[in-house]
Design an enzyme around this catalytic site. Structure first.
Site, mmCIF file in Angstrom:
data_model
loop_
_atom_site.group_PDB
_atom_site.id
_atom_site.type_symbol
_atom_site.label_atom_id
_atom_site.label_comp_id
_atom_site.label_asym_id
_atom_site.label_seq_id
_atom_site.Cartn_x
_atom_site.Cartn_y
_atom_site.Cartn_z
ATOM 1 N N ARG A 295 46.586 38.402 3.783
ATOM 2 C CA ARG A 295 45.716 38.776 4.886
ATOM 3 C C ARG A 295 44.478 37.876 4.931
ATOM 4 O O ARG A 295 44.146 37.202 3.961
ATOM 5 C CB ARG A 295 45.281 40.237 4.756
ATOM 6 C CG ARG A 295 46.440 41.226 4.771
ATOM 7 C CD ARG A 295 45.950 42.648 4.510
ATOM 8 N NE ARG A 295 47.040 43.613 4.458
ATOM 9 C CZ ARG A 295 47.761 43.902 3.384
ATOM 10 N NH1 ARG A 295 47.489 43.275 2.241
ATOM 11 N NH2 ARG A 295 48.723 44.790 3.438
ATOM 12 N N LYS B 167 43.737 45.433 0.144
ATOM 13 C CA LYS B 167 44.222 46.740 0.591
ATOM 14 C C LYS B 167 44.994 47.496 -0.472
ATOM 15 O O LYS B 167 45.144 48.703 -0.396
ATOM 16 C CB LYS B 167 45.109 46.579 1.837
ATOM 17 C CG LYS B 167 44.319 46.311 3.106
ATOM 18 C CD LYS B 167 45.166 46.593 4.323
ATOM 19 C CE LYS B 167 44.344 46.507 5.597
ATOM 20 N NZ LYS B 167 45.131 46.876 6.792
ATOM 21 N N HIS C 132 45.969 37.429 12.351
ATOM 22 C CA HIS C 132 46.792 38.354 11.579
ATOM 23 C C HIS C 132 48.279 38.166 11.870
ATOM 24 O O HIS C 132 49.125 38.474 11.019
ATOM 25 C CB HIS C 132 46.381 39.790 11.879
ATOM 26 C CG HIS C 132 47.036 40.814 10.991
ATOM 27 N ND1 HIS C 132 46.743 40.925 9.651
ATOM 28 C CD2 HIS C 132 47.980 41.744 11.240
ATOM 29 C CE1 HIS C 132 47.469 41.894 9.115
ATOM 30 N NE2 HIS C 132 48.228 42.407 10.062
ATOM 31 N N ARG D 10 50.800 36.274 9.521
ATOM 32 C CA ARG D 10 51.498 37.014 8.466
ATOM 33 C C ARG D 10 52.898 37.420 8.927
ATOM 34 O O ARG D 10 53.873 37.263 8.196
ATOM 35 C CB ARG D 10 50.670 38.250 8.112
ATOM 36 C CG ARG D 10 51.174 39.118 6.978
ATOM 37 C CD ARG D 10 50.084 40.139 6.669
ATOM 38 N NE ARG D 10 50.528 41.249 5.851
ATOM 39 C CZ ARG D 10 50.537 41.260 4.524
ATOM 40 N NH1 ARG D 10 50.160 40.182 3.860
ATOM 41 N NH2 ARG D 10 50.921 42.331 3.855
ATOM 42 N N HIS E 260 53.961 44.495 -0.072
ATOM 43 C CA HIS E 260 54.339 45.769 0.544
ATOM 44 C C HIS E 260 55.040 46.656 -0.471
ATOM 45 O O HIS E 260 55.886 46.198 -1.240
ATOM 46 C CB HIS E 260 55.281 45.522 1.732
ATOM 47 C CG HIS E 260 54.590 44.909 2.908
ATOM 48 N ND1 HIS E 260 55.257 44.218 3.891
ATOM 49 C CD2 HIS E 260 53.276 44.899 3.249
ATOM 50 C CE1 HIS E 260 54.391 43.806 4.796
ATOM 51 N NE2 HIS E 260 53.185 44.200 4.431
ATOM 52 N N TYR F 163 56.407 44.236 10.207
ATOM 53 C CA TYR F 163 55.844 42.933 10.547
ATOM 54 C C TYR F 163 56.911 42.019 11.152
ATOM 55 O O TYR F 163 56.621 41.196 12.005
ATOM 56 C CB TYR F 163 55.260 42.248 9.298
ATOM 57 C CG TYR F 163 53.872 42.706 8.959
ATOM 58 C CD1 TYR F 163 52.770 42.014 9.407
ATOM 59 C CD2 TYR F 163 53.659 43.843 8.178
ATOM 60 C CE1 TYR F 163 51.470 42.423 9.095
ATOM 61 C CE2 TYR F 163 52.371 44.262 7.860
ATOM 62 C CZ TYR F 163 51.292 43.545 8.323
ATOM 63 O OH TYR F 163 50.022 43.961 8.008
#
Length: 358
Positions: free
Chosen positions: A203, A226, A311, A314, A334, A343
């Site tokens: 990110r 995150k 973004h 990604r 993830h 995504y």
């Protein structure tokens, strides 16, 4: 401020007596502790019991009684932010989201007693917001009511009973051709940021924090913002030829501890969160990408809400890995394959799955 009057449906009932199970039974809320106690299915008996309990438990002073038996949404939310939020160690962005959504809850329901708010109250509030905002309000409200249950302020969670809205994505996916065109228009430092994001799938914030000191033993060490509390957030990315070339290119012009860096064109007034004068803030990366994108005829006529952002690199990177037959889940950090597929969705190309019928 005097408490909000009881709901019309509850007005005929004595103080502290409430219908339960959709009106099939009744419950009494202790005016001091706030805890609920079942009083059975008989309305007549429940009313009689409630009156007797009120006579025993409610102080002579009506003012004191109201204070003891009335905790508002605003009071509970304040208690939550003072006592629960600090224990959870929310990140600044999450804490800010809670504060914003609590303001919305307070504006609509702040003076209501926690025990008096029902599903319809929450549903009406959510109807006035977009799907994304409504889901955030619902998330915060459900959390507040969950804690309210643990405090004995009510027996159920009206926010959880509402439906989560489906968020439709209006922003278009970034194609490889668009990436190349935007890349050509960006300054050198922003090109490095784009390439690092495309290859490592990290990110914007993680790319901005990458340092040369993080390159150790042929690996680029990344602690994702995150997910740093979970195992998926600690990555040791092998530095292959492509990534190695980008890292080398990052060293080309200016000495800096950061891979993505630049020489400021003017004195930076707000250096909050910056540890070095060459450091690039995440929002600078977003702005450089957007300026390069909007300068292209390629996006003429495309509404701002549909133009791809940094973004989206990604998502493009995840698609590229899948196209080459590689699983990008761990690289993306993830926890589940479903997160990765979110995504990867939205691209026009069909990915055929090779199977055998033999």
């Amino acid at each position: 401020m005097s408490p909000r009057p009881r709901k019309i449906a509850n007005k005929p009932l004595p103080a502290n007596l409430y219908p339960a199970n959709g009106g099939k039974s009744y419950q009494y809320r202790h005016p001091v502790t706030g805890k609920f106690h079942g009083l059975g299915v008989s309305r007549v008996q429940a009313i009689a019991d409630a009156k007797e309990l009120n006579a025993l438990l409610i102080p002579d002073s009506d003012f004191v009684a109201k204070i003891l038996g009335h905790v508002t949404i605003r009071q509970h939310a304040e208690w939550f932010m003072d006592n629960i939020a600090p224990e959870r160690e929310y990140k600044p962005s999450t804490l800010q989201m809670y504060e914003v959504q609590i303001r919305k809850l307070n504006a609509a329901l702040g003076d209501n007693a926690v025990a008096d708010v029902d599903v319809q109250d929450v549903a009406k509030l959510l109807e006035h917001h977009t799907a994304r905002t409504a889901n955030q309000v619902r998330q915060v409200a459900a959390d507040l009511f969950k804690v309210a249950i643990s405090r004995g302020l009510r027996p159920d969670n009206p926010a959880e009973a509402t439906l989560k809205r489906r968020e439709k994505k209006s922003r278009k996916r970034l194609t490889q051709a668009q990436y190349n065109a935007i890349h050509d228009q960006c300054p050198a430092w922003a090109k490095n940021a784009m390439d690092l994001a495309l290859i490592t799938l990290q990110r914007r914030g993680d790319v901005a924090r990458m340092k040369f000191a993080d390159v150790q033993g042929g690996r680029l060490l990344v602690v994702q913002e995150k997910t740093e509390k979970y195992n998926t957030g600690y990555l040791a990315i092998a530095v292959g030829p492509k990534l190695g070339k980008v890292i080398q290119r990052c060293k080309a012009d200016l000495v800096s501890p950061y891979l993505v860096h630049r020489r400021p064109q003017r004195k930076i007034k707000d250096r909050a969160g910056m540890q070095h004068w060459t450091q690039v803030k995440p929002q600078m990366i977003t702005r450089a990408f957007a300026e390069a994108r909007d300068g292209l005829e390629l996006f003429d006529g495309v509404p701002d809400s549909e133009r791809p952002t940094f973004h989206e690199i990604r998502a493009l990177g995840i698609k590229r890995y899948k196209d080459s037959g590689q699983d990008p889940q761990q690289l993306a950090g993830h926890a589940t394959a479903k997160m990765t597929s979110n995504y990867d969705s939205g691209h026009d190309e069909i990915r055929w799955v090779e199977v055998s019928a033999e």
